[in-house]
Design an enzyme around this catalytic site. Structure first.
Site, mmCIF file in Angstrom:
data_model
loop_
_atom_site.group_PDB
_atom_site.id
_atom_site.type_symbol
_atom_site.label_atom_id
_atom_site.label_comp_id
_atom_site.label_asym_id
_atom_site.label_seq_id
_atom_site.Cartn_x
_atom_site.Cartn_y
_atom_site.Cartn_z
ATOM 1 N N PHE A 32 53.748 -12.314 83.272
ATOM 2 C CA PHE A 32 53.982 -11.589 82.017
ATOM 3 C C PHE A 32 52.866 -10.601 81.690
ATOM 4 O O PHE A 32 52.992 -9.781 80.792
ATOM 5 C CB PHE A 32 54.111 -12.580 80.848
ATOM 6 C CG PHE A 32 53.012 -13.606 80.819
ATOM 7 C CD1 PHE A 32 51.704 -13.253 80.547
ATOM 8 C CD2 PHE A 32 53.290 -14.943 81.093
ATOM 9 C CE1 PHE A 32 50.691 -14.199 80.528
ATOM 10 C CE2 PHE A 32 52.280 -15.894 81.080
ATOM 11 C CZ PHE A 32 50.973 -15.521 80.793
ATOM 12 N N TYR B 257 42.139 30.702 87.673
ATOM 13 C CA TYR B 257 42.603 29.417 88.192
ATOM 14 C C TYR B 257 43.955 28.997 87.618
ATOM 15 O O TYR B 257 44.755 28.356 88.305
ATOM 16 C CB TYR B 257 41.583 28.323 87.885
ATOM 17 C CG TYR B 257 40.315 28.364 88.694
ATOM 18 C CD1 TYR B 257 40.075 29.376 89.612
ATOM 19 C CD2 TYR B 257 39.346 27.382 88.534
ATOM 20 C CE1 TYR B 257 38.911 29.431 90.349
ATOM 21 C CE2 TYR B 257 38.169 27.411 89.266
ATOM 22 C CZ TYR B 257 37.954 28.436 90.178
ATOM 23 O OH TYR B 257 36.792 28.466 90.894
ATOM 24 N N ASN C 268 59.237 -13.827 76.904
ATOM 25 C CA ASN C 268 58.235 -13.576 77.938
ATOM 26 C C ASN C 268 58.751 -12.440 78.821
ATOM 27 O O ASN C 268 59.927 -12.410 79.166
ATOM 28 C CB ASN C 268 58.023 -14.824 78.785
ATOM 29 C CG ASN C 268 56.729 -15.535 78.475
ATOM 30 O OD1 ASN C 268 56.299 -16.366 79.248
ATOM 31 N ND2 ASN C 268 56.082 -15.217 77.374
ATOM 32 N N GLU D 165 45.110 -16.529 75.012
ATOM 33 C CA GLU D 165 45.477 -15.276 75.682
ATOM 34 C C GLU D 165 44.299 -14.322 75.506
ATOM 35 O O GLU D 165 44.287 -13.450 74.642
ATOM 36 C CB GLU D 165 46.773 -14.744 75.072
ATOM 37 C CG GLU D 165 47.927 -15.723 75.312
ATOM 38 C CD GLU D 165 49.040 -15.639 74.283
ATOM 39 O OE1 GLU D 165 49.016 -14.703 73.456
ATOM 40 O OE2 GLU D 165 49.916 -16.510 74.297
ATOM 41 N N TYR E 32 55.557 -26.773 80.454
ATOM 42 C CA TYR E 32 55.269 -25.780 79.419
ATOM 43 C C TYR E 32 56.531 -25.029 79.005
ATOM 44 O O TYR E 32 57.283 -24.514 79.831
ATOM 45 C CB TYR E 32 54.230 -24.757 79.914
ATOM 46 C CG TYR E 32 54.000 -23.635 78.920
ATOM 47 C CD1 TYR E 32 53.316 -23.877 77.719
ATOM 48 C CD2 TYR E 32 54.492 -22.359 79.159
ATOM 49 C CE1 TYR E 32 53.134 -22.869 76.805
ATOM 50 C CE2 TYR E 32 54.303 -21.343 78.242
ATOM 51 C CZ TYR E 32 53.624 -21.599 77.063
ATOM 52 O OH TYR E 32 53.443 -20.606 76.151
ATOM 53 N N HIS F 289 58.230 -15.486 66.201
ATOM 54 C CA HIS F 289 57.689 -14.372 66.967
ATOM 55 C C HIS F 289 58.302 -13.022 66.587
ATOM 56 O O HIS F 289 57.860 -11.975 67.075
ATOM 57 C CB HIS F 289 57.897 -14.628 68.468
ATOM 58 C CG HIS F 289 56.940 -15.627 69.034
ATOM 59 N ND1 HIS F 289 56.776 -16.888 68.504
ATOM 60 C CD2 HIS F 289 56.075 -15.551 70.086
ATOM 61 C CE1 HIS F 289 55.870 -17.549 69.197
ATOM 62 N NE2 HIS F 289 55.419 -16.764 70.166
ATOM 63 N N ARG G 115 46.300 30.839 89.914
ATOM 64 C CA ARG G 115 46.106 30.626 91.342
ATOM 65 C C ARG G 115 46.200 29.154 91.730
ATOM 66 O O ARG G 115 46.661 28.815 92.820
ATOM 67 C CB ARG G 115 44.739 31.190 91.732
ATOM 68 C CG ARG G 115 44.447 31.106 93.197
ATOM 69 C CD ARG G 115 43.182 31.824 93.642
ATOM 70 N NE ARG G 115 42.208 32.111 92.642
ATOM 71 C CZ ARG G 115 40.909 31.886 92.780
ATOM 72 N NH1 ARG G 115 40.455 31.307 93.880
ATOM 73 N NH2 ARG G 115 40.058 32.224 91.842
#
Length: 512
Positions: A328, A280, A195, A414, A53, A83, A283
């Protein structure tokens, strides 16, 4: 002097130095042998018949498509170009340089199969002050931060844009001017570069570092508020906090005791005060902000591990096999970003309640309305408190978790993603909001303490008020306050006066 990056050993302090100072860096040369060995293994595999791959196949849903040996360089170039589909404003130069450092740390582990020349090219960019233009949006935090890392890598092959000498210019122009040659990517190199979780991790680290400074600064401003409200230091007794045992809580109480020590205001009403307990927001500051510190440390532990991790795919393993996995997937980073967001939101929430207390004459034990000497004619900090409420509310919405979201991408290949990248990116807005809330508390606390004159505050708080007054004069009559808020925001974030200058509360996780 360039910072030496040692793969697997980068500490939070080194990473913060890279982020804040924009220092030059270089990869430890001891990693060269492992990098070259893995690259040779990839080169051998690329010429073989077995499908591997990303080496001799397509990507994602196209992994079943075999690629001829003659087309491998074209495959890698096309991967980067296709990409580079990010959008939005560019990431800051400091964040992008941190991304590049994280990528070198990952590549330096010798499992990615890239050539040493890529390491040298990234270092050449840093030395020439060339920073890729990386759009902030486009990653879902799985299969790597694909789009933003593709834009970073595009610059290395002479495509896209970079920041160079103060200008945004084409990458090739800057490289020609600096005498840096683009690289031609070979088998797996484009995939190794895009990646990985480096963008999500860098953004989360930036959020962590600014969150730590701002949350620790809120300890100092809370001490001002306690003094201004004539609160008591009794709830900060060490034994109370030792009996519970949480590290952050113990540290915050100790810091408050130190800051309040010697205050005439705190001791002035010890016998005549009819109040039994403080609200609060005064404190319980150790319990709330201490828990925030502990949560930030937990996130820091995750991010320090991730900064030193190998997160691309496939990986060249120690036995020479090239195996596909899922490092990844940025789920750990997404969880860490959500933890940071929760801590930032809560620290702002309790800080805002103290601001509200100080401006309310029914709660502030004798201070004038809205902390102005002449209420009515002047509105004082009325709307500054409203601004703090708006910022607090915005952070509450932004603190909603991102890691629980997922949407299938890449034709359902994915099919579960982390959303870590925008989960980390939103921390930038949140820490800025918190810094402004803490700035307004600094303004209110200093004003309140001064209105207690002739009673004197503690020496340490007096020093802090002096630093505040260098940037924000006392509010005797109404004026525009936006510049004061921004100036005090810088004081909060610079880490010198408010943010734990004695290093009594440290972001140390000890995992590296």
């Amino acid at each position: 002097m360039a910072i030496l990056l040692e793969p697997g050993k980068a500490s939070l302090s080194v990473l913060e130095k890279l982020y804040r100072e924009g220092a030059a860096f270089r990869l430890d040369r001891a990693s060269k042998e492992g990098i070259e060995s893995a690259a040779q293994r990839v080169a051998e595999t690329a010429q073989g018949n077995a499908p591997i791959y990303g080496v001799n196949t397509g990507f994602g849903k196209l992994a079943s498509v075999r690629i001829a040996a003659d087309d491998i360089e074209t495959l890698q170039r096309n991967l980067i170009l296709s990409h580079s589909a990010g959008t939005g404003v560019p990431l800051s130069r400091n964040v992008t340089r941190l991304i590049m450092a994280l990528k070198l740390l990952s590549l330096g582990r010798g499992a990615s199969g890239i050539r040493w020349e890529i390491v040298e090219l990234i270092e050449a960019f840093i030395n020439a002050d060339i920073t890729p233009v990386v759009p902030a949006q486009g990653s879902v935090g799985a299969s790597g931060d694909l789009a933003p890392l593709a834009h970073m890598t595009a610059a290395l092959i002479g495509e896209g844009e970079v920041f160079y000498r103060g200008d945004r210019v084409p990458a090739r122009k800057a490289m020609d001017d600096a005498g840096v040659r683009p690289i031609v990517l070979t088998a797996k190199e484009g995939l190794a570069m895009i990646n990985g979780t480096q963008v999500s991790t860098a953004l989360a680290l930036a959020g962590l570092f600014d969150a730590w400074r701002t949350v620790t600064a809120s300890i100092a401003t809370s001490a001002l508020s306690i003094d201004a409200a004539m609160g008591t230091a009794a709830p900060f007794h060490d034994e109370i906090h030792q009996l519970r045992g949480h590290r952050g809580q113990i540290e915050v109480a100790a810091r408050l005791r130190s800051l309040l020590d010697g205050s005439e205001i705190v001791s002035s009403h010890s016998e005549r005060d009819e109040r039994v307990q403080d609200p609060y927001c005064l404190r319980c500051q150790p319990q709330v902000v201490g828990a925030c510190l502990d949560l930030l440390r937990q996130a820091a532990r995750t991010l320090e591990v991730e900064a030193n991790a190998v997160t691309d795919n496939p990986l060249v393993l120690g036995d020479g096999n090239i195996v596909s996995g899922g490092n990844f997937h940025a789920e750990p980073v997404a969880f860490a970003a959500d933890q940071i967001a929760i801590a930032v939101s809560e620290a702002g929430s309790i800080s805002q309640r103290r601001i509200s207390l100080l401006v309310d004459p029914s709660l502030s034990y004798g201070l004038p309305a809205f902390l102005t000497p002449t209420p009515g004619l002047n509105s004082g900090l009325m709307i500054a408190e409203v601004t703090s409420a708006a910022l607090m509310s915005e952070n509450k919405a932004l603190a909603n978790p991102r890691s629980v979201d997922s949407t299938p991408t890449s034709a359902n290949q994915e099919d579960h993603v982390s959303m870590a990248c925008h989960g980390a990116r939103r921390l930038g807005d949140m820490t800025q909001n918190l810094a402004r809330i803490v700035a307004i508390e600094a303004m209110a606390g200093a004003q309140g303490v001064e209105l207690r004159s002739p009673l004197k505050t503690s020496p340490k708080l007096n020093e802090i008020i002096g630093a505040i007054r260098e940037r924000c004069p006392k509010l005797d009559k109404d004026r525009m306050l936006n510049d004061d808020i921004e100036s005090l925001k810088s004081l909060v974030l610079d880490g010198d006066v408010l943010s734990n200058p004695a290093n009594t509360v440290e972001l140390v996780v000890g995992s590296s």
